[in-house]
Design a protein around this motif. Structure first.
Motif, PDB file in Angstrom:
ATOM      1  N   ILE A   1     -19.538  86.198  78.331  1.00 30.75           N
ATOM      2  CA  ILE A   1     -20.607  85.294  78.541  1.00 30.75           C
ATOM      3  C   ILE A   1     -21.822  84.708  78.172  1.00 30.75           C
ATOM      4  CG2 ILE A   1     -20.857  84.850  81.263  1.00 30.75           C
ATOM      5  CD1 ILE A   1     -18.681  81.983  80.789  1.00 30.75           C
TER       6      ILE A   1
ATOM      7  N   VAL B   1     -16.286  79.548  81.592  1.00 33.32           N
ATOM      8  CA  VAL B   1     -16.527  79.625  83.040  1.00 33.32           C
ATOM      9  C   VAL B   1     -14.954  79.904  84.365  1.00 33.32           C
ATOM     10  CG1 VAL B   1     -18.744  78.903  82.863  1.00 33.32           C
ATOM     11  CG2 VAL B   1     -17.148  77.595  83.758  1.00 33.32           C
TER      12      VAL B   1
ATOM     13  N   MET C   1     -23.458  88.078  82.623  1.00 29.98           N
ATOM     14  CA  MET C   1     -24.214  87.511  81.102  1.00 29.98           C
ATOM     15  C   MET C   1     -25.599  87.361  80.667  1.00 29.98           C
ATOM     16  SD  MET C   1     -24.718  84.588  84.802  1.00 29.98           S
ATOM     17  CE  MET C   1     -23.854  85.389  86.353  1.00 29.98           C
TER      18      MET C   1
ATOM     19  N   ARG D   1     -18.848  79.732  90.168  1.00 30.14           N
ATOM     20  CA  ARG D   1     -18.860  78.768  88.909  1.00 30.14           C
ATOM     21  C   ARG D   1     -19.664  78.211  89.120  1.00 30.14           C
ATOM     22  NH1 ARG D   1     -17.062  73.655  86.962  1.00 30.14           N
ATOM     23  NH2 ARG D   1     -15.534  73.740  85.658  1.00 30.14           N
TER      24      ARG D   1
ATOM     25  N   LEU E   1     -22.254  80.522  87.042  1.00 30.50           N
ATOM     26  CA  LEU E   1     -22.160  80.438  86.345  1.00 30.50           C
ATOM     27  C   LEU E   1     -23.065  79.326  85.516  1.00 30.50           C
ATOM     28  CD1 LEU E   1     -18.239  82.211  85.658  1.00 30.50           C
ATOM     29  CD2 LEU E   1     -21.020  83.286  85.491  1.00 30.50           C
ATOM     30  N   ILE E   2     -22.031  77.985  85.854  1.00 29.58           N
ATOM     31  CA  ILE E   2     -22.827  76.722  85.008  1.00 29.58           C
ATOM     32  C   ILE E   2     -24.617  77.293  84.696  1.00 29.58           C
ATOM     33  CG2 ILE E   2     -22.467  74.701  84.616  1.00 29.58           C
ATOM     34  CD1 ILE E   2     -19.823  74.680  85.722  1.00 29.58           C
TER      35      ILE E   2
END
Ligand SMILES: Nc1ncnc2c1ncn2[C@@H]1O[C@H](COP(=O)(O)OP(=O)(O)OP(=O)(O)O)[C@@H](O)[C@H]1O
Length: 661
Positions: free
Chosen positions: A39, A197, A209, A245, A248-249
């Motif tokens: 990602i 995500v 990441m 979550r 990741l954000i």
């Protein structure tokens, strides 16, 4: 290891003669049966990496190894599914799948091939549409055909490049679940590129990441420890789901900010430039210590001159705070700094505004010791445990005072770490006092302090004077710890890129010179002259043998001052991250949620590697592997907050985003 992505760089040549470094030092191991997601923001290099695993492209440096063999070209053991399905429009679903199966399994009997084809049509639930052509299928159906075709080849590795990117949300959701079940059933090892995500969390065992390019690298790896088999509705209710979550954000948001800042700064394309130095006189600050050797040697042995710096003014500074002040004011262009100082200045140390500091290299590793007074020795204190017992049972009548050289130095952080590991709270059980290194011995002699943690030659001087003994060296606590670094303001580096590069090359060569055992007597003589310290006081730390003053036999400690060997000069980001955890642990600075951004700004592995390449040195940033100090507590760079939380003693940690200038 099933797949090893081994220190991969990818550089694209550009039409204007420049080059674009898309990926830098990607190091990742993938286990058999694992589901990995990549990602990162658009253009960070996800597809480039996937293509190299597929064998569609080759790495510029490093390589990808599948079951012990380097991947050099595409092969049927790796199947790629692209966003645009890439089906042949004139063939039906069955024929599209059959084409691949017949080619790869041409030697198998027809009946066997047929059953493989039918099994995979069934696997993706397309029996009813087997005779249809792609134009008669929805996007989701087309992608199911592409997945069935890929899996029918029974690849070792399934590679998915945003497989559901072109689909509407509902179709996408259904297909994600289907893919998850197929992968769980077939146990195929999968690497998927995604921007989504939730998709990454639902499907993956680990989410990798990637930071923004150029020189994109792995910022963090999130382990998704959700039980399998997974159901979307169950997964989102899991207590850890929203935390993962958010992480990741947060990462993506941080990188978005970095991208914005990059856009307003320099161009991302590296075009060869002339190496004309912007200035040839440089002011450099240092503190009288044995580990100032590389700077003194770089001047004395002509390394600065070799790279066009005609005049170097070496300023002996009275304290680390004076170094910080003079770097910020611009009086010094660069300086020896304690390892935590650049991070603390960047975060805004002691209420100062944030001043981003750039670190192209570590000047020295190790070299410190904890020395206690001979009075404590005479009370029977020999070990950390003795010290703990003496404090808790009041064997020592007064509260001990120990000297450290700066809040942000490794002396302070490692002394605190060492004390806390035995349950001694460094803020309440003892007093810690900041004292410039050169004043330590005098204060110990005067009885103002009971010991200190400092670099050489001050421990040796206390021992030679008979007023102290070494209870631990930093080799005992963390062998190979980053001790001093070379720091510049980021602004100065941007304005003087060629002079900066010349300084880095000169100092790197000087560091190499300092680690040659045959040069050490000369270094002792030069340091003695510059620092006005007796050679016999400098010799034990730099040449040996090192006497701890505890009636033991003096030892040879060849790594006590490590200036170059074992890639010592690399300003490793993971070590910077460890420092950030400790600065936060004791409330010296907040813990920046955007630590990846901070470390990328401060610990300039790119500047280090460029200089290494120019000098013909083998420079790599070592792996992001977890490591541990003497107490065995594992520091996992992918979960610094967990480490911080598990430290035996810590203050209330202030965790927040720190905006950089
Ligand atoms: N052949 C090439 N020549 C020059 N630059 C290239 C080439 N291929 C890719 N790049 C550059 O390398 C970087 C990485 O590209 P890549 O397609 O891997 O990114 P990505 O993360 O997959 O992006 P997206 O999410 O938008 O698909 C980009 O900046 C791209 O412009």
């Amino acid at each position: 290891m099933f797949v090893q992505i081994d220190h991969v760089d990818k550089v694209f040549p550009l039409a204007n003669g420049g080059r674009y470094v898309a990926l830098k030092n990607i190091e990742l191991e993938i286990h058999e049966g694992e589901f990995i997601s990549l990602i990162g923001h658009s253009g960070c290099g996800k597809s480039t990496l996937l293509n190299m695993i597929a064998g569609l492209d080759r790495a510029t440096a490093g390589g990808v190894i599948l079951e012990g063999r380097e991947i050099t070209e595409p092969g049927p053991d790796r199947m790629v599914v692209f966003q645009n399905y890439s089906l042949l429009p004139w063939l039906s679903v069955r024929e599209n799948i059959a084409l691949a199966v017949d080619e790869v399994y041409s030697k198998q009997p027809v009946g066997e091939r047929r059953s493989i084809i039918e099994h995979h049509i069934e696997l993706v639930g397309l029996q009813h549409a087997a005779k249809k052509r792609p134009s008669q299928l929805s996007g989701g159906m087309k992608q199911r055909v592409a997945i069935a075709r890929a899996l029918a080849i029974r690849p070792k590795l399934l590679l998915l490049d945003e497989p559901f990117g072109a689909l509407d949300a509902l179709t996408r959701g259904g297909l994600q679940e289907q893919l998850m079940h197929i992968c769980e059933e077939s146990r195929v090892t999968t690497v998927m590129v995604t921007h989504d995500v939730d998709e990454a969390l639902l499907l993956s065992d680990r989410v990798v990441m990637l930071t923004n390019g150029p020189e994109s690298h792995i910022g963090r790896i999130l382990t998704v420890d959700l039980p399998r088999p997974r159901q979307r509705m169950e997964v989102v209710k899991h207590p850890d789901y929203y935390q993962m979550r958010a992480e990741l954000i947060d990462f993506l948001n941080q990188q978005k900010r970095v991208k914005k800042a990059q856009a307003t700064k320099s161009t991302t394309v590296l075009v060869p430039q002339t190496k004309k130095l912007e200035q040839t006189t440089v002011n450099i600050g240092y503190i009288p210590l044995s580990d100032a050797a590389p700077l003194i040697i770089a001047k004395e042995k002509g390394f600065f001159a070799k790279y066009g710096i005609d005049r170097v003014n070496l300023f002996q500074e009275p304290s680390w705070d004076a170094i910080a002040d003079h770097i910020v004011s611009g009086e010094l262009h660069t300086a020896q700094m304690v390892a935590g100082m650049p991070l603390a200045l960047t975060l805004g140390m002691n209420g100062r505004p944030s001043i981003p500091i750039s670190v192209p290299l570590v000047l020295s590793r190790n070299g410190n010791a904890i020395t206690l007074s001979t009075k404590l020795y005479s009370k029977g204190i020999r070990t950390l445990q003795n010290l703990k017992v003496s404090i808790s049972t009041n064997i020592i009548e007064h509260k001990l005072t120990l000297g450290v050289v700066h809040d942000c130095s490794m002396h302070n952080l490692m002394l605190r770490y060492w004390l806390a590991s035995a349950g001694i709270d460094p803020d309440t059980d003892i007093n810690l006092l900041v004292i410039p290194p050169a004043e330590m011995v005098e204060r110990l002699r005067a009885g103002e302090i009971d010991g200190f943690c400092v670099g050489e030659p001050w421990n040796t001087q206390a021992i030679q004077e008979g007023i102290g003994f070494v209870i631990a060296t930093d080799l005992d606590i963390w062998a190979g710890n980053p001790e001093k670094i070379l720091g510049f303001t980021e602004t100065w580096v941007e304005q003087h890129p060629n002079t900066h590069n010349a300084i880095v090359r000169a100092v790197l060569e000087a560091c190499e010179y300092c680690d040659e055992p045959r040069h050490r007597p000369e270094i002792v003589a030069l340091l003695a002259k510059h620092l006005n310290i007796a050679p016999q006081t400098l010799r034990p730390g730099l040449i040996g043998p090192f006497d701890r003053g505890d009636n033991g036999t003096p030892e040879n400690l060849p790594r006590y001052h490590q200036f170059h060997i074992e890639n010592a000069n690399c300003p490793r980001r993971v070590e910077g991250l460890w420092i950030l955890t400790q600065l936060a642990r004791w409330n010296i600075t907040p813990f920046p949620k955007n630590y990846i951004e901070i470390l990328d700004r401060v610990r300039r592995v790119d500047h280090f590697l460029t200089a290494c390449q120019e000098l013909g040195y083998i420079g790599i940033e070592p792996d992001r592997d977890p490591f541990q100090l003497f107490d065995g507590q594992v520091f996992n760079p992918d979960n610094p907050l967990e480490y911080l939380k598990n430290q035996p003693i810590h203050r209330n940690v202030d965790i927040r985003n720190v905006e950089l200038a």
